[in-house]
Design a protein around this motif. Structure first.
Motif, PDB file in Angstrom:
ATOM      1  N   PHE A 188       8.886   5.559  -2.774  1.00 55.58           N
ATOM      2  CA  PHE A 188      10.335   5.477  -2.967  1.00 55.58           C
ATOM      3  C   PHE A 188      10.695   5.114  -4.400  1.00 55.58           C
ATOM      4  CE2 PHE A 188      10.241   5.632   1.569  1.00 55.58           C
ATOM      5  CZ  PHE A 188      11.399   6.328   1.876  1.00 55.58           C
ATOM      6  N   LEU A 189       9.888   4.254  -4.990  1.00 53.35           N
ATOM      7  CA  LEU A 189      10.160   3.905  -6.390  1.00 53.35           C
ATOM      8  C   LEU A 189      10.003   5.117  -7.291  1.00 53.35           C
ATOM      9  CD1 LEU A 189       8.698   0.394  -7.241  1.00 53.35           C
ATOM     10  CD2 LEU A 189      11.036   1.101  -6.795  1.00 53.35           C
ATOM     11  N   THR A 190       8.969   5.922  -7.006  1.00 58.61           N
ATOM     12  CA  THR A 190       8.773   7.125  -7.817  1.00 58.61           C
ATOM     13  C   THR A 190      10.004   8.008  -7.701  1.00 58.61           C
ATOM     14  OG1 THR A 190       6.453   6.996  -7.237  1.00 58.61           O
ATOM     15  CG2 THR A 190       7.187   8.996  -8.320  1.00 58.61           C
ATOM     16  N   GLU A 191      10.492   8.112  -6.465  1.00 62.01           N
ATOM     17  CA  GLU A 191      11.635   8.991  -6.251  1.00 62.01           C
ATOM     18  C   GLU A 191      12.862   8.504  -7.030  1.00 62.01           C
ATOM     19  OE1 GLU A 191      11.538  10.442  -2.331  1.00 62.01           O
ATOM     20  OE2 GLU A 191      13.671  10.938  -2.353  1.00 62.01           O
ATOM     21  N   THR A 192      13.151   7.198  -6.927  1.00 59.25           N
ATOM     22  CA  THR A 192      14.340   6.704  -7.643  1.00 59.25           C
ATOM     23  C   THR A 192      14.127   6.782  -9.149  1.00 59.25           C
ATOM     24  OG1 THR A 192      13.519   4.447  -7.469  1.00 59.25           O
ATOM     25  CG2 THR A 192      15.161   5.135  -5.859  1.00 59.25           C
ATOM     26  N   THR A 193      12.901   6.539  -9.585  1.00 60.19           N
ATOM     27  CA  THR A 193      12.647   6.575 -11.023  1.00 60.19           C
ATOM     28  C   THR A 193      12.773   7.994 -11.556  1.00 60.19           C
ATOM     29  OG1 THR A 193      11.134   4.742 -10.710  1.00 60.19           O
ATOM     30  CG2 THR A 193      11.046   5.855 -12.819  1.00 60.19           C
ATOM     31  N   VAL A 194      12.227   8.931 -10.785  1.00 60.97           N
ATOM     32  CA  VAL A 194      12.324  10.330 -11.221  1.00 60.97           C
ATOM     33  C   VAL A 194      13.791  10.742 -11.298  1.00 60.97           C
ATOM     34  CG1 VAL A 194      11.921  12.708 -10.509  1.00 60.97           C
ATOM     35  CG2 VAL A 194      10.052  11.072 -10.467  1.00 60.97           C
ATOM     36  N   ILE A 195      14.541  10.390 -10.265  1.00 66.01           N
ATOM     37  CA  ILE A 195      15.940  10.842 -10.242  1.00 66.01           C
ATOM     38  C   ILE A 195      16.728  10.192 -11.380  1.00 66.01           C
ATOM     39  CG2 ILE A 195      16.934   9.139  -8.647  1.00 66.01           C
ATOM     40  CD1 ILE A 195      18.421  11.453  -7.355  1.00 66.01           C
ATOM     41  N   SER A 196      16.476   8.914 -11.619  1.00 71.90           N
ATOM     42  CA  SER A 196      17.281   8.260 -12.658  1.00 71.90           C
ATOM     43  C   SER A 196      16.813   8.666 -14.051  1.00 71.90           C
ATOM     44  CB  SER A 196      17.229   6.745 -12.503  1.00 71.90           C
ATOM     45  OG  SER A 196      15.931   6.293 -12.747  1.00 71.90           O
ATOM     46  N   THR A 197      15.519   8.962 -14.190  1.00 74.55           N
ATOM     47  CA  THR A 197      15.049   9.405 -15.499  1.00 74.55           C
ATOM     48  C   THR A 197      15.596  10.789 -15.829  1.00 74.55           C
ATOM     49  OG1 THR A 197      13.042   8.145 -15.132  1.00 74.55           O
ATOM     50  CG2 THR A 197      13.007   9.704 -16.933  1.00 74.55           C
ATOM     51  N   LEU A 198      15.563  11.658 -14.819  1.00 76.51           N
ATOM     52  CA  LEU A 198      16.151  12.980 -15.041  1.00 76.51           C
ATOM     53  C   LEU A 198      17.633  12.833 -15.350  1.00 76.51           C
ATOM     54  CD1 LEU A 198      14.425  15.162 -12.293  1.00 76.51           C
ATOM     55  CD2 LEU A 198      13.982  15.097 -14.740  1.00 76.51           C
ATOM     56  N   GLY A 199      18.282  11.942 -14.589  1.00 75.96           N
ATOM     57  CA  GLY A 199      19.697  11.663 -14.851  1.00 75.96           C
ATOM     58  C   GLY A 199      19.895  11.150 -16.259  1.00 75.96           C
ATOM     59  N   GLY A 200      18.973  10.285 -16.690  1.00 76.60           N
ATOM     60  CA  GLY A 200      19.063   9.721 -18.032  1.00 76.60           C
ATOM     61  C   GLY A 200      18.932  10.801 -19.098  1.00 76.60           C
ATOM     62  N   MET A 201      18.010  11.736 -18.855  1.00 70.27           N
ATOM     63  CA  MET A 201      17.814  12.809 -19.840  1.00 70.27           C
ATOM     64  C   MET A 201      19.070  13.672 -19.929  1.00 70.27           C
ATOM     65  SD  MET A 201      13.948  13.868 -18.972  1.00 70.27           S
ATOM     66  CE  MET A 201      12.583  12.914 -19.576  1.00 70.27           C
ATOM     67  N   LEU A 202      19.613  13.976 -18.765  1.00 72.66           N
ATOM     68  CA  LEU A 202      20.857  14.744 -18.736  1.00 72.66           C
ATOM     69  C   LEU A 202      21.953  13.930 -19.418  1.00 72.66           C
ATOM     70  CD1 LEU A 202      21.195  17.508 -17.421  1.00 72.66           C
ATOM     71  CD2 LEU A 202      22.352  16.368 -15.529  1.00 72.66           C
ATOM     72  N   GLY A 203      21.883  12.616 -19.199  1.00 74.64           N
ATOM     73  CA  GLY A 203      22.873  11.714 -19.795  1.00 74.64           C
ATOM     74  C   GLY A 203      22.805  11.723 -21.309  1.00 74.64           C
ATOM     75  N   VAL A 204      21.605  11.898 -21.853  1.00 70.11           N
ATOM     76  CA  VAL A 204      21.471  11.969 -23.310  1.00 70.11           C
ATOM     77  C   VAL A 204      22.267  13.164 -23.833  1.00 70.11           C
ATOM     78  CG1 VAL A 204      19.858  12.439 -25.186  1.00 70.11           C
ATOM     79  CG2 VAL A 204      19.259  10.782 -23.429  1.00 70.11           C
ATOM     80  N   ALA A 205      22.126  14.282 -23.109  1.00 68.23           N
ATOM     81  CA  ALA A 205      22.878  15.476 -23.516  1.00 68.23           C
ATOM     82  C   ALA A 205      24.375  15.219 -23.407  1.00 68.23           C
ATOM     83  CB  ALA A 205      22.473  16.660 -22.644  1.00 68.23           C
ATOM     84  N   VAL A 206      24.774  14.599 -22.283  1.00 68.55           N
ATOM     85  CA  VAL A 206      26.193  14.298 -22.095  1.00 68.55           C
ATOM     86  C   VAL A 206      26.684  13.341 -23.189  1.00 68.55           C
ATOM     87  CG1 VAL A 206      27.835  13.111 -20.593  1.00 68.55           C
ATOM     88  CG2 VAL A 206      26.237  14.747 -19.631  1.00 68.55           C
ATOM     89  N   GLY A 207      25.853  12.342 -23.482  1.00 66.02           N
ATOM     90  CA  GLY A 207      26.220  11.381 -24.520  1.00 66.02           C
ATOM     91  C   GLY A 207      26.364  12.054 -25.870  1.00 66.02           C
ATOM     92  N   TYR A 208      25.491  13.011 -26.115  1.00 65.30           N
ATOM     93  CA  TYR A 208      25.549  13.759 -27.357  1.00 65.30           C
ATOM     94  C   TYR A 208      26.892  14.466 -27.467  1.00 65.30           C
ATOM     95  CZ  TYR A 208      23.321  16.215 -31.204  1.00 65.30           C
ATOM     96  OH  TYR A 208      22.976  16.668 -32.433  1.00 65.30           O
ATOM     97  N   GLY A 209      27.238  15.154 -26.374  1.00 64.34           N
ATOM     98  CA  GLY A 209      28.518  15.864 -26.349  1.00 64.34           C
ATOM     99  C   GLY A 209      29.688  14.909 -26.464  1.00 64.34           C
ATOM    100  N   MET A 210      29.619  13.811 -25.695  1.00 58.34           N
ATOM    101  CA  MET A 210      30.715  12.846 -25.688  1.00 58.34           C
ATOM    102  C   MET A 210      30.938  12.258 -27.078  1.00 58.34           C
ATOM    103  SD  MET A 210      30.212  10.816 -22.150  1.00 58.34           S
ATOM    104  CE  MET A 210      31.086   9.291 -22.360  1.00 58.34           C
ATOM    105  N   SER A 211      29.843  11.922 -27.759  1.00 59.57           N
ATOM    106  CA  SER A 211      30.026  11.269 -29.053  1.00 59.57           C
ATOM    107  C   SER A 211      30.580  12.249 -30.084  1.00 59.57           C
ATOM    108  CB  SER A 211      28.721  10.627 -29.541  1.00 59.57           C
ATOM    109  OG  SER A 211      27.640  11.459 -29.313  1.00 59.57           O
ATOM    110  N   HIS A 212      30.198  13.522 -29.959  1.00 62.23           N
ATOM    111  CA  HIS A 212      30.760  14.478 -30.910  1.00 62.23           C
ATOM    112  C   HIS A 212      32.234  14.736 -30.632  1.00 62.23           C
ATOM    113  CE1 HIS A 212      27.390  15.580 -33.457  1.00 62.23           C
ATOM    114  NE2 HIS A 212      26.666  15.199 -32.423  1.00 62.23           N
ATOM    115  N   LEU A 213      32.552  14.728 -29.329  1.00 66.59           N
ATOM    116  CA  LEU A 213      33.945  14.890 -28.936  1.00 66.59           C
ATOM    117  C   LEU A 213      34.772  13.722 -29.470  1.00 66.59           C
ATOM    118  CD1 LEU A 213      34.716  17.299 -27.081  1.00 66.59           C
ATOM    119  CD2 LEU A 213      35.182  15.596 -25.322  1.00 66.59           C
ATOM    120  N   LEU A 214      34.229  12.518 -29.258  1.00 69.68           N
ATOM    121  CA  LEU A 214      34.926  11.317 -29.728  1.00 69.68           C
ATOM    122  C   LEU A 214      35.050  11.320 -31.245  1.00 69.68           C
ATOM    123  CD1 LEU A 214      33.554   8.396 -27.545  1.00 69.68           C
ATOM    124  CD2 LEU A 214      35.933   8.994 -27.898  1.00 69.68           C
ATOM    125  N   ALA A 215      33.986  11.781 -31.885  1.00 71.93           N
ATOM    126  CA  ALA A 215      33.992  11.813 -33.346  1.00 71.93           C
ATOM    127  C   ALA A 215      35.076  12.755 -33.850  1.00 71.93           C
ATOM    128  CB  ALA A 215      32.625  12.238 -33.865  1.00 71.93           C
TER     129      ALA A 215
END
Lengths: 227, 425
Positions: B350-377
């Motif tokens: 179960f830990l692997t599952e939550t870690t995988v999901i949140s890490t993938l989410g985190g990676m996607l989040g990096v992309a979103v953060g990239y977009g968000m910061s450029h938008l904000l900029a």
């Protein structure tokens, strides 16, 4: 004289505490030797399930000793019981208990995942061989939901053998099957018996019990040898 | 061991892919959490960078002393309206600073005069800045056309000037302003350089005492010193103002940034001896920067803290879905336990599952953060600076979120009674 595969010595099992305490098994004695095919028979409510859980190391007896291959497992901690379930016992359940999300081949391989370090026996290739012996080579990538009941039970038998257990524990293996496929499954078990495997089969069906070499009756929490 | 881990990982991935919509929605919290943390960090870093660049232009090794009119006029100026109001920094101050304060790189005098600049019959209010040639480079006043003021201009007392381009627009000069003779305060100055039309930032204006309304005309210090002196007479619509400020400004450059604060102390001690009235002020860019940096640091942490709350909410979302999943998969857990899975195997699954999901989410989040910061900029005009460390940090935080949010559901799954779990429908 060799050590029996399993020996129950005055095994009791009780549930609850104090006034609510209910004793289900009242001191069972049983010995099963290497290569025996034993059927344990009993009507429902006789304590069959409780006995099965103890024999399968899913539960511990309240009193007495349970020697499996000479080791008293009655007081083993959870992790050690898990290892014994994994390496020494092969389970065959009435309702197959396959994991629905996994393919046939993956289901057979599940016990490999939990093996103790240094456990002998075959690896992934053995799973395919076993499925071939139960006649399911053509179904490796199917899901359990795509199989018939008899096929599911054959997958379960293959899975029970993957870690080369010293004891095969079958709980009403034909209970969910029609008589024809039930007979096929029983034939497979007889084949295993002929190969020298030790099998304990639990059933309420006298016809099934007759296929075993020896029948033991469980009634009101006590065992009686049937002749 | 490694093989086992790979199998766990594949199993987790499989369970996630098996329910794509659910997995996606579960990960969404982390996606936005990580995204906003990254965006906030980027904006924070951008703000910091801007601040540093802005103060960098004032020169962190510089101390700027401005003359200012004291709160009360001197007695003679009050009684005699023809007398010049004398205040501020003097040549003596400059000499004393040069002679007594050690460790100085430059001492640059500045004299300012408000004047009218004429082109034919058109006039514009302007300020003449009499500066040493080094002053121009020090404050980033670069010509875009023509040439800078030079030492030679100063020595020869040439009447030349560097002027903001916008002044010519207001004066209606359409031809090439280079070589134009500009009438400023009764004297002609030849335009030798045009300065870029970038207005100074607010705090720069304040620190350098630049009036935002009037245009700047930079001329060699010596020229003004010799030709115009220091008396300023302003008469307009009947009112009359006569001032005499020898030095409007003294820019003191310290050799080492470490000695700036010490030098400020010495400088103030020297100056206070000559000035009873508060007719000067000391601006220290380094001090201002430290002060602003502190307030900004607080703001930055607050931003990141708020963003982290959304990450926390994301983690709670994962934990919640995982708890539901544990109930849903009770039977599977029972089967695995019966087949010999130890408690830690179930926890690991179960830990692997939550870690995988949140890490993938985190990676996607990096992309979103990239977009968000450029938008904000783009929105705010602050630059967004995404440090590689912040990406690493965000992904590891999201991994951590996965582990933490998985702990409780995993524990619950592992502690299930295998017999009861097997019987579960």
């Amino acid at each position: 004289m060799t050590v029996p595969v399993l020996a129950l010595q005055a095994v009791t099992k009780a549930y609850g505490e104090g006034d609510a305490r209910v004793e289900v098994l009242h001191g069972l004695d049983l010995e099963v030797r290497q290569g025996e095919f034993v059927a344990i028979m009993g009507p429902s409510g006789s304590g069959k399930s409780t006995l099965l859980n103890i024999l399968g190391c899913l539960d511990r007896p309240s009193g007495g000793a349970y020697l499996l291959d000479g080791e008293d497992v009655a007081r083993f901690p959870d992790d050690k019981l898990s290892l014994i379930r994994n390496g020494r016992i092969g389970f065959i359940f009435q309702s197959y208990n396959l994991i629905a999300q996994l393919t046939v081949l993956e289901n057979v391989k599940v016990p490999l995942l939990y093996r103790a370090r240094g456990h002998g026996g075959g690896g992934a290739k053995r799973a395919e061989e076993l499925l071939a012996t139960v006649g399911l080579s053509h179904r490796l990538t199917h899901r359990p939901s795509q199989l018939s009941g008899g096929e599911c039970q054959r997958v379960a038998i293959a899975r029970a053998l993957i870690n080369d257990p010293i004891l095969i524990l079958a709980d009403e293996p034909t209970g969910n099957l029609d008589s024809k496929t039930g007979a096929e499954v029983l034939a497979l078990l007889e084949g295993l018996h002929r190969e020298g495997r030790t099998i304990v089969l639990i059933t309420h069906d006298a016809a099934v019990a007759r296929r075993a070499g020896r029948t033991v009756r469980l009634q009101d929490g006590r065992l009686k040898e049937a002749s | 061991m490694r093989e086992r881990f790979v199998q766990l990982f594949l199993l987790a991935l499989r369970n996630l892919v098996g329910y794509p919509l659910r997995s996606f929605l579960t990960a969404l919290g982390v996606v936005f959490g990580v995204g906003s943390v990254i965006a906030m960090m980027a904006i924070g870093a951008g703000m910091q960078e801007t601040l540093l660049a802005e103060f960098g232009r004032l020169g962190l090794r510089n101390i700027i002393v401005n003359s200012k009119a004291p709160a009360t006029k001197k007695k003679d100026a009050e009684t005699n309206e023809w007398a010049f109001n004398r205040y501020g920094l003097t040549y003596r101050d400059e000499r004393q600073v040069r002679e007594t304060v050690p460790g100085l790189a430059d001492v640059l005098p500045v004299h300012m005069r408000p004047e009218l600049a004429w082109n034919g019959s058109k006039k514009v209010e302007a300020t003449v800045y009499a500066v040493e040639p080094a002053h121009m480079a020090m404050f980033g006043l670069h010509v875009t056309r023509g040439r800078d003021l030079t030492e030679a201009d100063s020595i020869a007392l040439r009447r030349v000037c560097n002027v903001r381009a916008s002044l010519f627009r207001e004066l209606g000069v359409l031809e090439d302003p280079l070589g134009l003779d500009l009438l400023v305060g009764g004297e002609y100055y030849t335009v030798v350089g045009v300065l870029e039309d970038e207005p100074l930032l607010d705090f720069q204006r304040k620190a350098l005492n630049v009036d935002s309304k009037s245009k700047e005309i930079y001329v060699p210090y010596q020229t003004v010193h010799e030709r115009l002196g220091t008396h300023i007479l302003k008469s307009r619509q009947g009112s009359r103002e006569a001032t005499d400020v020898q030095l409007s400004q003294l820019i003191v450059g310290v050799k080492s940034e470490d000695d700036v604060l010490l030098t400020v102390d010495m400088l103030q001690r020297v100056l206070s001896r000559n000035h009873e009235d508060e007719d000067y002020e000391v601006v220290v860019p380094l001090k201002e920067l430290t002060l602003r940096r502190k307030t900004q640091e607080v703001l930055r942490y607050a931003l990141v803290a708020i963003a982290s709350i959304s990450l926390l909410v994301g983690g709670i979302g994962i934990a919640n879905i995982m708890l539901a999943t544990v109930t849903e998969r009770t039977r599977e857990i029972g089967i695995r336990r019966a087949l010999g899975a130890r408690r830690r195997h179930i926890v690991a699954q179960f830990l692997t599952e939550t870690t995988v999901i949140s890490t993938l989410g985190g990676m996607l989040g990096v992309a979103v953060g990239y977009g968000m910061s450029h938008l904000l900029a783009a929105w705010t005009g602050w630059p967004a600076i995404i440090a590689p460390e912040s990406i690493l940090l965000a992904v590891s935080i999201s991994m951590g979120t996965g582990v933490v949010s998985g702990l409780f559901p995993a524990r619950r799954a592992a502690l299930l009674d295998p017999i009861a779990a097997l019987r579960h429908e």
